[in-house]
Design a protein around this motif. Structure first.
Motif, PDB file in Angstrom:
ATOM      1  N   GLU A  31       0.832  -1.207   0.000  1.00 46.32           N
ATOM      2  CA  GLU A  31       0.000   0.000   0.000  1.00 46.32           C
ATOM      3  C   GLU A  31       0.867   1.258   0.000  1.00 46.32           C
ATOM      4  O   GLU A  31       0.522   2.262  -0.635  1.00 46.32           O
ATOM      5  CB  GLU A  31      -0.921  -0.010   1.223  1.00 46.32           C
ATOM      6  N   PHE A  32       1.981   1.221   0.706  1.00 49.01           N
ATOM      7  CA  PHE A  32       2.879   2.367   0.746  1.00 49.01           C
ATOM      8  C   PHE A  32       3.445   2.669  -0.644  1.00 49.01           C
ATOM      9  O   PHE A  32       3.482   3.821  -1.085  1.00 49.01           O
ATOM     10  CB  PHE A  32       4.005   2.097   1.742  1.00 49.01           C
ATOM     11  N   ALA A  33       3.902   1.621  -1.334  1.00 47.06           N
ATOM     12  CA  ALA A  33       4.458   1.817  -2.679  1.00 47.06           C
ATOM     13  C   ALA A  33       3.381   2.289  -3.653  1.00 47.06           C
ATOM     14  O   ALA A  33       3.645   3.134  -4.528  1.00 47.06           O
ATOM     15  CB  ALA A  33       5.087   0.516  -3.172  1.00 47.06           C
TER      16      ALA A  33
ATOM     17  N   GLN B 271       0.695   4.108  -2.895  1.00 47.51           N
ATOM     18  CA  GLN B 271       0.356   5.498  -2.604  1.00 47.51           C
ATOM     19  C   GLN B 271       1.400   6.459  -3.158  1.00 47.51           C
ATOM     20  O   GLN B 271       1.072   7.543  -3.638  1.00 47.51           O
ATOM     21  CB  GLN B 271       0.217   5.687  -1.090  1.00 47.51           C
ATOM     22  N   LEU B 272       2.675   6.075  -3.090  1.00 47.05           N
ATOM     23  CA  LEU B 272       3.734   6.950  -3.605  1.00 47.05           C
ATOM     24  C   LEU B 272       3.946   6.789  -5.108  1.00 47.05           C
ATOM     25  O   LEU B 272       4.613   7.624  -5.726  1.00 47.05           O
ATOM     26  CB  LEU B 272       5.047   6.675  -2.879  1.00 47.05           C
ATOM     27  N   GLY B 273       3.408   5.724  -5.676  1.00 43.23           N
ATOM     28  CA  GLY B 273       3.598   5.485  -7.101  1.00 43.23           C
ATOM     29  C   GLY B 273       5.021   5.094  -7.446  1.00 43.23           C
ATOM     30  O   GLY B 273       5.562   5.532  -8.473  1.00 43.23           O
ATOM     31  N   ILE B 274       5.635   4.269  -6.585  1.00 40.11           N
ATOM     32  CA  ILE B 274       7.011   3.827  -6.823  1.00 40.11           C
ATOM     33  C   ILE B 274       7.024   2.318  -6.946  1.00 40.11           C
ATOM     34  O   ILE B 274       6.053   1.632  -6.635  1.00 40.11           O
ATOM     35  CB  ILE B 274       7.949   4.259  -5.676  1.00 40.11           C
ATOM     36  N   ALA B 275       8.144   1.803  -7.435  1.00 32.85           N
ATOM     37  CA  ALA B 275       8.289   0.360  -7.583  1.00 32.85           C
ATOM     38  C   ALA B 275       8.521  -0.282  -6.224  1.00 32.85           C
ATOM     39  O   ALA B 275       9.031   0.349  -5.294  1.00 32.85           O
ATOM     40  CB  ALA B 275       9.446   0.045  -8.528  1.00 32.85           C
ATOM     41  N   MET B 276       8.163  -1.565  -6.125  1.00 34.10           N
ATOM     42  CA  MET B 276       8.354  -2.275  -4.865  1.00 34.10           C
ATOM     43  C   MET B 276       9.832  -2.388  -4.519  1.00 34.10           C
ATOM     44  O   MET B 276      10.203  -2.431  -3.337  1.00 34.10           O
ATOM     45  CB  MET B 276       7.733  -3.669  -4.961  1.00 34.10           C
ATOM     46  N   ALA B 277      10.684  -2.418  -5.542  1.00 32.09           N
ATOM     47  CA  ALA B 277      12.123  -2.526  -5.273  1.00 32.09           C
ATOM     48  C   ALA B 277      12.634  -1.292  -4.531  1.00 32.09           C
ATOM     49  O   ALA B 277      13.448  -1.408  -3.604  1.00 32.09           O
ATOM     50  CB  ALA B 277      12.882  -2.715  -6.586  1.00 32.09           C
ATOM     51  N   ASP B 278      12.148  -0.124  -4.930  1.00 37.86           N
ATOM     52  CA  ASP B 278      12.564   1.097  -4.235  1.00 37.86           C
ATOM     53  C   ASP B 278      12.024   1.127  -2.803  1.00 37.86           C
ATOM     54  O   ASP B 278      12.709   1.558  -1.868  1.00 37.86           O
ATOM     55  CB  ASP B 278      12.072   2.324  -4.998  1.00 37.86           C
ATOM     56  N   ALA B 279      10.783   0.663  -2.597  1.00 39.41           N
ATOM     57  CA  ALA B 279      10.217   0.627  -1.246  1.00 39.41           C
ATOM     58  C   ALA B 279      10.967  -0.355  -0.366  1.00 39.41           C
ATOM     59  O   ALA B 279      11.250  -0.075   0.812  1.00 39.41           O
ATOM     60  CB  ALA B 279       8.736   0.265  -1.306  1.00 39.41           C
ATOM     61  N   GLU B 280      11.326  -1.508  -0.919  1.00 32.49           N
ATOM     62  CA  GLU B 280      12.075  -2.492  -0.143  1.00 32.49           C
ATOM     63  C   GLU B 280      13.473  -1.992   0.177  1.00 32.49           C
ATOM     64  O   GLU B 280      14.000  -2.242   1.271  1.00 32.49           O
ATOM     65  CB  GLU B 280      12.139  -3.809  -0.910  1.00 32.49           C
ATOM     66  N   ALA B 281      14.104  -1.288  -0.759  1.00 29.85           N
ATOM     67  CA  ALA B 281      15.432  -0.730  -0.488  1.00 29.85           C
ATOM     68  C   ALA B 281      15.367   0.319   0.623  1.00 29.85           C
ATOM     69  O   ALA B 281      16.258   0.373   1.498  1.00 29.85           O
ATOM     70  CB  ALA B 281      16.005  -0.124  -1.764  1.00 29.85           C
ATOM     71  N   ALA B 282      14.332   1.145   0.612  1.00 26.26           N
ATOM     72  CA  ALA B 282      14.183   2.141   1.668  1.00 26.26           C
ATOM     73  C   ALA B 282      13.920   1.473   3.019  1.00 26.26           C
ATOM     74  O   ALA B 282      14.466   1.885   4.050  1.00 26.26           O
ATOM     75  CB  ALA B 282      13.052   3.098   1.323  1.00 26.26           C
TER      76      ALA B 282
END
Length: 511
Positions: A195-197, A199-210
């Motif tokens: 849901e976080f990714a 809402q921000l419109g980013i890839a899951m890879a970027d969310a997991e890296a963060a």
């Protein structure tokens, strides 16, 4: 049927404004009472605060009068500062308040000397300067103790400070900053990563890296999405996250039930290894973010002080610091009422005077009632104050009301939100009204608190021979307590003590 005149005689209770105000003040806590009086001071021009502590003493007034007699021609009648005023501290209430104040001062040590010594040590003379070196902000009138109080550091501020030192692409650092904003006070991620990714419109890879970067921050365990993940992050930091420990974390519900036999079978370990693993789990912090951004603990201010006298009796004093000191400025009223011409203005001023007098009388009555009720409570619970909780006797509002000739509703209002400081500790007044449990031989009843204390002591001293609820009931009945098994179970659960089955299972698994 027709109209007719009838004469009836009846009795009814009329709630006058004075009675309504007295009832309202009686059930207020010390903080609510101070706020109420402060509001009245702002609203009523005839009320003013009685700064008795800042007022000069009688010796200082006498010395001032002698100086004025020497320096002046004697035509200046200084008068008394209290002329034309009616204060709560006048008359009999003043005797009560002043006596309480002296007793309280004897109970609370003064810290002025300690502060003075600290200031002397920090203001040491520096060679070559010709003046003592002072702390920042401590010079003259600019000195303020609040400057030395540190602000509370929130979890978000702590994590953002660490984020500034992280070497990562700008996009990942921006995602980390948004991710920190989604954490709750305990340090857990309040939303799913998907849901976080989205809402921000980013890839899951970027969310997991963060999220991976956040997991590496202090305190260890922040950013977790579950309790198991939070504990796993802390075990990983200690290099103790092996497959067996991971299996234990996947079965936390079984661990909460203390089913150690099933855990040994699931994890494939013996009793000794399981005991070591459980001890490691207990040493972890399930809420790593709770240590940040805490609100300062507001101490409970007692309304009544109880202390032992030299003759063996009890001295009961009101806390003078919680008693509002207000007075009615009749001199101001006399000077203003003569200049008022309008009927409405004169009526408003008279209403202010009447309300001010009502407030003074209500505060006086409240102080007297609280002291009267507290004195009777101490008389009834004398054995508890002398010997401890085992001697806390059953007490109800009706007994106190009959003893001091008041209504039960009045006693209920007095005991609400008020505290008593005793040699046994600080207790709410309602604590001294425990439920009664009958005695087996028809003797004096036992209080629920004392029985709860006995149950706790029996379980703590049971050792390997775990006592069931039925055995506790039998032991209490032999001591003269007529209690049912469901009551013992209710008291045990209120104390946070598990059942005998769970205690026996834990004892076998961890020994």
């Amino acid at each position: 049927m027709g109209p007719r005149l009838e004469l009836r005689q009846s009795q009814s209770l009329v709630m006058t404004p004075q009675l309504m105000q007295a009832i309202k003040l009686l059930q207020l806590s010390s903080l609510d009472l101070a706020a109420y009086v402060e509001n009245e001071l702002e609203r009523n021009p005839l009320l003013e605060r009685d700064d008795a502590e800042d007022a000069p003493s009688e010796a200082q007034r006498e010395a001032s009068r002698r100086d004025e007699d020497v320096d002046s021609s004697g035509d200046g009648d200084s008068g008394d500062a209290s002329d034309g005023t009616a204060s709560l501290s006048d008359g009999e209430p003043g005797d009560l308040v002043s006596a309480s104040s002296s007793d309280i001062n004897s109970l609370t040590p003064s810290v002025d000397a300690d502060i003075g010594e600290a200031m002397d040590e920090t203001s040491a003379f520096t060679p070559g300067t010709g003046a003592p070196s002072a702390l920042p902000g401590a010079g003259g009138d600019d000195y303020n103790l609040e400057e030395f109080v540190s602000a509370n550091l929130t979890l978000a501020d702590h994590l953002l400070e660490q984020l500034g030192q992280v070497v990562a692409p700008p996009l990942v650092k921006a995602v980390c900053e948004r991710l920190i904003g989604y954490m709750d006070d305990n340090g857990y991620l309040a939303t799913s990563l998907e849901e976080f990714a989205e809402q921000l419109g980013i890839a899951m890879a970027d969310a997991e890296a963060a999220l991976e970067i956040v997991h590496q921050m202090e305190p260890v365990g922040v950013g977790a999405r579950s309790l198991a993940e939070c504990l796993a992050l802390q075990l990983k930091e200690k290099d103790r996250l092996d497959p067996v420990m991971q299996c234990l974390l996947e079965n936390l519900q079984t661990l909460a039930k203390r089913d150690f036999t099933a855990l040994k079978r699931i994890c494939g370990v013996d009793q000794e290894d399981l005991a070591d693993m459980v001890m490691e789990i207990r040493a972890l912090d399930p809420k790593p973010g709770s240590r940040f951004g805490f609100s300062p603990v507001q101490p409970v201010v007692p309304d009544v002080f109880v202390r032992m006298r030299a003759d063996g009796g009890w001295a009961i004093d009101l806390n003078a610091d919680t008693l509002p000191r207000v007075l009615v400025n009749r001199g101001y009223y006399s000077s203003v009422i003569g200049t008022v011409n309008g009927t409405d203005d004169r009526m408003w001023l008279n209403n202010c005077l009447q309300e001010a007098n009502w407030l003074i009388k209500s505060l006086d009555q409240r102080a007297r009632t609280v002291l009267k009720v507290a004195t009777e409570i101490v008389r009834q619970q004398d054995a508890f104050l002398m010997r401890g909780i085992a001697y806390l006797r059953p007490l109800n509002l009706k007994q106190v009301a009959e003893a001091i000739d008041m209504h039960e509703s009045t006693i209920s209002r007095v005991t609400a939100n008020k505290y008593m400081a005793t040699p046994r500790g600080l207790f709410e007044l309602k604590y001294f009204f425990p439920t009664a449990i009958a005695a087996t031989g028809g003797g004096d009843a036992h209080s629920g608190e004392s029985v709860r204390h006995r149950i706790r002591a029996m379980i703590e001293a049971e050792g390997k021979a775990v006592l069931s609820d039925d055995q506790i009931v039998k032991a209490l009945q032999e001591d003269g307590v007529d209690i049912a098994r469901r009551t013992v179970a209710k008291y045990r659960e209120s104390l946070g003590i598990p059942s005998s089955v769970q205690r026996r299972r834990e004892s076998r698994a961890l020994t």
